[in-house]
Design a protein around this motif. Structure first.
Motif, PDB file in Angstrom:
ATOM      1  N   ASN A 177       0.926  -1.203   0.077  1.00  0.00           N
ATOM      2  CA  ASN A 177       0.062   0.036  -0.177  1.00  0.00           C
ATOM      3  C   ASN A 177       0.749   1.177  -0.088  1.00  0.00           C
ATOM      4  O   ASN A 177       0.655   2.144  -0.865  1.00  0.00           O
ATOM      5  N   ILE A 178       1.855   1.200   0.640  1.00  0.00           N
ATOM      6  CA  ILE A 178       2.615   2.316   0.893  1.00  0.00           C
ATOM      7  C   ILE A 178       3.461   2.554  -0.446  1.00  0.00           C
ATOM      8  O   ILE A 178       3.588   3.617  -0.806  1.00  0.00           O
ATOM      9  N   LEU A 179       3.921   1.549  -1.226  1.00  0.00           N
ATOM     10  CA  LEU A 179       4.917   1.537  -2.338  1.00  0.00           C
ATOM     11  C   LEU A 179       3.921   2.278  -3.482  1.00  0.00           C
ATOM     12  O   LEU A 179       4.312   2.976  -4.371  1.00  0.00           O
ATOM     13  N   THR A 180       2.736   1.658  -3.404  1.00  0.00           N
ATOM     14  CA  THR A 180       1.804   1.644  -4.312  1.00  0.00           C
ATOM     15  C   THR A 180       1.247   3.288  -4.295  1.00  0.00           C
ATOM     16  O   THR A 180       1.264   4.213  -5.562  1.00  0.00           O
ATOM     17  N   ASP A 181       1.056   3.861  -3.006  1.00  0.00           N
ATOM     18  CA  ASP A 181       0.664   5.223  -3.056  1.00  0.00           C
ATOM     19  C   ASP A 181       1.905   6.058  -3.494  1.00  0.00           C
ATOM     20  O   ASP A 181       1.759   7.181  -4.057  1.00  0.00           O
ATOM     21  N   TRP A 182       3.094   5.832  -2.857  1.00  0.00           N
ATOM     22  CA  TRP A 182       4.267   6.311  -3.529  1.00  0.00           C
ATOM     23  C   TRP A 182       4.577   6.425  -4.953  1.00  0.00           C
ATOM     24  O   TRP A 182       5.091   7.415  -5.578  1.00  0.00           O
ATOM     25  N   GLU A 183       4.024   5.340  -5.596  1.00  0.00           N
ATOM     26  CA  GLU A 183       4.339   5.352  -7.036  1.00  0.00           C
ATOM     27  C   GLU A 183       3.706   6.673  -7.783  1.00  0.00           C
ATOM     28  O   GLU A 183       3.948   6.879  -8.990  1.00  0.00           O
ATOM     29  N   ASN A 184       2.327   6.999  -7.010  1.00  0.00           N
ATOM     30  CA  ASN A 184       1.743   7.993  -7.734  1.00  0.00           C
ATOM     31  C   ASN A 184       1.104   7.798  -9.149  1.00  0.00           C
ATOM     32  O   ASN A 184       1.433   8.207 -10.155  1.00  0.00           O
ATOM     33  N   HIS A 185       0.204   6.660  -9.156  1.00  0.00           N
ATOM     34  CA  HIS A 185      -0.381   6.261 -10.537  1.00  0.00           C
ATOM     35  C   HIS A 185      -1.357   7.317 -10.964  1.00  0.00           C
ATOM     36  O   HIS A 185      -2.006   8.113  -9.918  1.00  0.00           O
ATOM     37  N   ARG A 186      -1.888   7.494 -11.877  1.00  0.00           N
ATOM     38  CA  ARG A 186      -2.502   8.451 -12.513  1.00  0.00           C
ATOM     39  C   ARG A 186      -4.054   8.424 -12.214  1.00  0.00           C
ATOM     40  O   ARG A 186      -4.686   9.269 -12.230  1.00  0.00           O
ATOM     41  N   SER A 187      -4.485   7.189 -12.206  1.00  0.00           N
ATOM     42  CA  SER A 187      -6.053   6.865 -12.062  1.00  0.00           C
ATOM     43  C   SER A 187      -5.980   5.917 -10.752  1.00  0.00           C
ATOM     44  O   SER A 187      -5.244   5.321 -10.514  1.00  0.00           O
ATOM     45  N   PRO A 188      -7.295   5.966 -10.238  1.00  0.00           N
ATOM     46  CA  PRO A 188      -7.540   4.940  -9.092  1.00  0.00           C
ATOM     47  C   PRO A 188      -7.321   3.440  -9.811  1.00  0.00           C
ATOM     48  O   PRO A 188      -7.120   2.454  -9.053  1.00  0.00           O
TER      49      PRO A 188
END
Length: 177
Positions: free
Chosen positions: A106-117
């Motif tokens: 969860n932390i890594l995916t938030d940190w990656e800052n994807h463009r859409s949900p």
């Protein structure tokens, strides 16, 4: 919403993906080490194993020798009771590692800052699926394809699924009360 959005260049995004991959690889190495220790405790990696040169830990595997605590032949103290201890430890460790990785993913995916949900959720699902599949099934793949021992594979499957069934049953019936 009128709020400014963070935007990363393709190089920054690639850098963040590489960092995420490195963190995941490190946690996968921990999961692999736990699997090796578990297989040593269960006596599946022993002096005559195919991979004894690099996976045998004599300081742990002696517990499975004849007459010792985790002797698979049932000649140790409290036979057939202590045999389940390494399996239970393995299951608990798998559950703990999966919960830890759930937070890390969860932390890594938030940190990656994807463009859409949708991209965010897909990245999270992919990370968790591959980690949990590796963590749960690497020991079985080892027994099936490296040791090529169907008897040990069957024994490990029966032990894992019996203990996991007891865990699920207790979680669903005892813990809610």
């Amino acid at each position: 919403t009128g709020m400014p959005e963070r935007y990363f260049s393709s190089q920054e995004r690639l850098f963040r993906y590489c960092i995420s991959a490195c963190v995941t690889l490190f946690l996968l190495m921990i999961a692999f080490f736990v699997m090796v220790v578990s297989l040593n405790l269960q006596g599946y990696i022993h002096k005559f194993s195919y991979s004894r040169e690099y996976l045998l830990f004599p300081s742990i595997s002696w517990l499975c020798d004849e007459g010792q605590y985790f002797d698979r032949s049932g000649k140790g103290p409290m036979p057939f009771v202590l045999l389940k201890v390494p399996v239970i430890l393995h299951i608990v460790t798998i559950q703990v590692l999966n919960k830890v990785y759930q937070v890390v993913a969860n932390i890594l995916t938030d940190w990656e800052n994807h463009r859409s949900p949708t991209e965010h959720e897909n990245a999270l699902y992919i990370k968790r699926f591959f980690f949990e599949a590796f963590d749960c099934y690497v020991a079985l793949f080892y027994l099936a394809f490296i040791e090529a021992d169907i008897v040990l594979l069957r024994r490990n499957l029966v032990s894992l699924y019996t203990c996991d069934s007891v865990r699920r049953l207790s979680c669903e019936t005892i813990i809610p009360f």
